[in-house]
Each structure stands twice: as C-alpha cells, then as structure tokens.
Design an enzyme around this catalytic site. Structure first.
Site, PDB file in Angstrom:
ATOM      1  N   ASN A  76      25.238 -24.508  39.933  1.00 52.48           N
ATOM      2  CA  ASN A  76      23.973 -24.445  39.189  1.00 52.48           C
ATOM      3  C   ASN A  76      24.278 -24.079  37.733  1.00 52.48           C
ATOM      4  OD1 ASN A  76      21.448 -23.891  38.176  1.00 52.48           O
ATOM      5  ND2 ASN A  76      21.029 -22.155  39.537  1.00 52.48           N
TER       6      ASN A  76
ATOM      7  N   LYS B 164      22.333 -24.029  35.292  1.00 50.83           N
ATOM      8  CA  LYS B 164      21.187 -23.376  34.634  1.00 50.83           C
ATOM      9  C   LYS B 164      20.918 -23.995  33.252  1.00 50.83           C
ATOM     10  CE  LYS B 164      21.955 -19.379  37.481  1.00 50.83           C
ATOM     11  NZ  LYS B 164      21.809 -17.958  37.708  1.00 50.83           N
TER      12      LYS B 164
ATOM     13  N   HIS C 177      14.350 -21.358  43.017  1.00 52.58           N
ATOM     14  CA  HIS C 177      15.345 -20.424  42.484  1.00 52.58           C
ATOM     15  C   HIS C 177      14.642 -19.146  42.020  1.00 52.58           C
ATOM     16  CE1 HIS C 177      18.404 -18.588  39.999  1.00 52.58           C
ATOM     17  NE2 HIS C 177      19.277 -19.298  40.691  1.00 52.58           N
TER      18      HIS C 177
ATOM     19  N   GLU D  80      15.019 -17.285  39.549  1.00 56.04           N
ATOM     20  CA  GLU D  80      14.654 -17.211  38.122  1.00 56.04           C
ATOM     21  C   GLU D  80      13.294 -17.874  37.887  1.00 56.04           C
ATOM     22  OE1 GLU D  80      18.381 -18.759  36.677  1.00 56.04           O
ATOM     23  OE2 GLU D  80      19.318 -16.865  37.231  1.00 56.04           O
TER      24      GLU D  80
ATOM     25  N   GLU E 227      20.079 -16.129  48.171  1.00 53.81           N
ATOM     26  CA  GLU E 227      20.557 -15.584  46.906  1.00 53.81           C
ATOM     27  C   GLU E 227      19.855 -14.253  46.615  1.00 53.81           C
ATOM     28  OE1 GLU E 227      22.244 -18.796  44.165  1.00 53.81           O
ATOM     29  OE2 GLU E 227      20.087 -18.871  43.916  1.00 53.81           O
TER      30      GLU E 227
ATOM     31  N   GLY F  78      23.972 -13.299  38.663  1.00 57.66           N
ATOM     32  CA  GLY F  78      24.350 -13.105  37.268  1.00 57.66           C
ATOM     33  C   GLY F  78      24.703 -11.663  36.925  1.00 57.66           C
TER      34      GLY F  78
ATOM     35  N   SER G 296      26.791 -14.215  42.063  1.00 53.87           N
ATOM     36  CA  SER G 296      28.088 -13.716  41.565  1.00 53.87           C
ATOM     37  C   SER G 296      29.298 -14.182  42.382  1.00 53.87           C
ATOM     38  CB  SER G 296      28.071 -12.195  41.445  1.00 53.87           C
ATOM     39  OG  SER G 296      27.115 -11.803  40.460  1.00 53.87           O
TER      40      SER G 296
HETATM   41  P1  PGA Z   1      25.518 -16.543  39.544  1.00 54.82           P
HETATM   42  O1  PGA Z   1      24.186 -17.388  39.831  1.00 54.82           O
HETATM   43  O2  PGA Z   1      26.623 -17.188  40.342  1.00 54.82           O
HETATM   44  O3  PGA Z   1      25.747 -16.656  38.075  1.00 54.82           O
HETATM   45  O4  PGA Z   1      25.249 -15.146  40.000  1.00 54.82           O
HETATM   46  C1  PGA Z   1      23.908 -17.910  41.090  1.00 54.82           C
HETATM   47  C2  PGA Z   1      22.596 -18.667  41.059  1.00 54.82           C
HETATM   48  O5  PGA Z   1      21.663 -18.220  40.389  1.00 54.82           O
HETATM   49  O6  PGA Z   1      22.458 -19.725  41.705  1.00 54.82           O
END
Ligand code: PGA
Length: 254
Positions: free
Chosen positions: A10, A12, A96, A98, A166, A172, A212
């Site tokens: 992803n 983003k 997601h 976010e 997740e 993140g 992460s």
């Molecule tokens: P990250 O994000 O690996 O940077 O923690 C994972 C995601 O949001 O899919």
C-alpha cells in the site's frame, strides 16, 4: 486447497513519476517465488495506476486504494469501481483505517462499498482493525467482528475478498503486533467467518496482517497458522518489500 500467500503493497499518498518508476524497476528485477506460491498486489495512488500497470511485471497485479460506494456520476473527486474495471485494475483496498478515521467512513459505508466493488467484478482487500484504546479496553474482537459483520451482511460471496487485519496502533508506528497478538485475532476472525459465513469461507478466505511489517519482522509473523500474508505500507516503498514477498517460502515450508 491451501490459501495462497498474499502480499499487498500500500503506497498510500506517496511518490512522483520518477519515484514510482524506480520502485517498479526494483520489483521487476527481483527474483521472487512463483505465482503458485505468492500473489503480489501493489497499490499506487490513483494517478499512477495506469503507469504502474503498464510497466509492472505480469506476475504482479495492481490495486486502487479506494473507490466510490456506487455507480459514478455527480460525485466530485471520486473514482468509481466502473472506472477501475474500465482501466483493467483488478483489485481495490477498502475500509483502510486512515479512511475510516480521517474521512469518517463507517462500518456500513465500507460494507456497501465492498459489495458494490464486488458487484462490478473487482477483488477487494477489506481492512479491519482496532485502535489502541479499544485494545486496552478489551474490545478488540468486538470491534473487528462488527467491522467484518458489516461487510458480511452485504456480500453474497467471499471468493474475491482478502481480509486485512490492521491494528490501528501498529500502522505507521513501527510498533508491530507480536506474532501471538496477530495469530490470536486472525484465529478469532476465522472462527467468526466459520460461525457466520460457513466452513468453506473460513477455510479459504485469506486473512492478512498489516501494521509496521518490514523485512526483519515478517518471517516470524509468517509462521503463524492463520497469517496468510501481509498488507505493507512504509516498507512497500523500499527494496525490503522483496524480502517480505520472499517470506512466502517460509510459509510454504512451515
Ligand atoms: P505500515 O502501513 O506498514 O506503514 O504500518 C500498513 C498499512 O496501513 O496498510
């Protein structure tokens, strides 16, 4: 048949044309396990989708990071599922965290989006996960079950859905779930699918972990029985994404 390992990248809201081309070059030159062993799907921002699709090796696929809840029309700034299908984009990430938190997408809204995207022929990476407060108050399973239920109520088949667990506190943050924490929720989610969608769906639906994941921690997570792959954010923009793809062979030999 076993569940094929699944690695999603992803990207983003990151990248320039030059950076995107560089990432694709690294992916294209990498030696990775064959398509029989691992399914790899990368998800660039909308504007780079056609470019990435045209340059990317044919054994990897692309996903959009979102799409509109129903048929396109007067919805300024949105991208419809029909448009993705028209461009030959096979996958879309929906729900997601976010988007759930920053754009206030509710469980019901995500469920409707998943159903509509599936109805148009897209495959969906559907994300669920609890916040730190929810984990600390002991409601992790209730939260992910409610998110999964809102999807299950709207879809007639799970064939084209990959469920991504997740935990929001791991996204993140560099604070990855322990293999035991991931396995616990994945196992509970599979039980939920078993009880609510049936044996077959529980046995065949891939449940992937995100939050992460990196080249160093992926192997141990891979050994967990109900971890069928990863959704990778930050590390999917770096060459270590290749090591994460390769962790599929650890699973295979486990
Ligand atoms: P990250 O994000 O690996 O940077 O923690 C994972 C995601 O949001 O899919």
């Amino acid at each position: 048949m076993g569940r094929k390992f699944f690695i999603g990248g992803n990207w983003k809201c990151n990248g320039t044309v030059e950076e995107v081309k560089k990432i694709v070059t690294v992916l294209n030159e990498a030696e990775v396990p064959s398509e029989d062993i691992v399914e790899v799907v990368v998800s660039p921002p909308f504007v780079f989708l056609p470019l990435v699709k045209s340059l990317l090796r044919s054994d990897f696929q692309v996903a959009a990071q979102n799409c509109w809840i129903r048929r396109g029309g007067a919805f300024t700034g949105e991208i419809s599922a029909e448009m993705l299908v028209n461009l030959g984009i096979p996958w879309v990430i929906l729900g997601h965290s976010e988007r759930r938190s920053l754009l206030a997408e509710s469980n019901e809204f995500v469920g409707d989006k998943v159903a509509y995207a599936l109805s148009q022929g897209l495959k969906v990476i559907a994300c669920v996960g609890e916040t730190l407060e929810q984990r600390e108050s002991g409601s992790t399973m209730a939260v992910v079950a409610a998110q999964t239920k809102a999807i299950a109520e709207k879809v007639s088949s799970w064939d084209n859905i990959v469920l991504a667990y997740e935990p929001v506190w791991a996204i993140g943050t560099g604070k990855v779930a322990t293999p035991a924490q991931a396995q616990e929720v994945h196992c509970e989610l599979r039980k939920w699918l078993h009880d609510n969608a049936g044996d077959e769906v529980a046995a065949s639906t891939r449940i992937i972990y995100g939050g992460s994941v990196n080249g160093a921690n992926c192997k141990e997570l891979t050994t967990q029985l109900d971890v069928d792959g990863f959704l990778v954010g930050g590390a999917s923009l770096k060459p270590e994404f290749i090591d994460i793809i390769k962790s599929a062979t650890v699973k295979k030999s486990a």
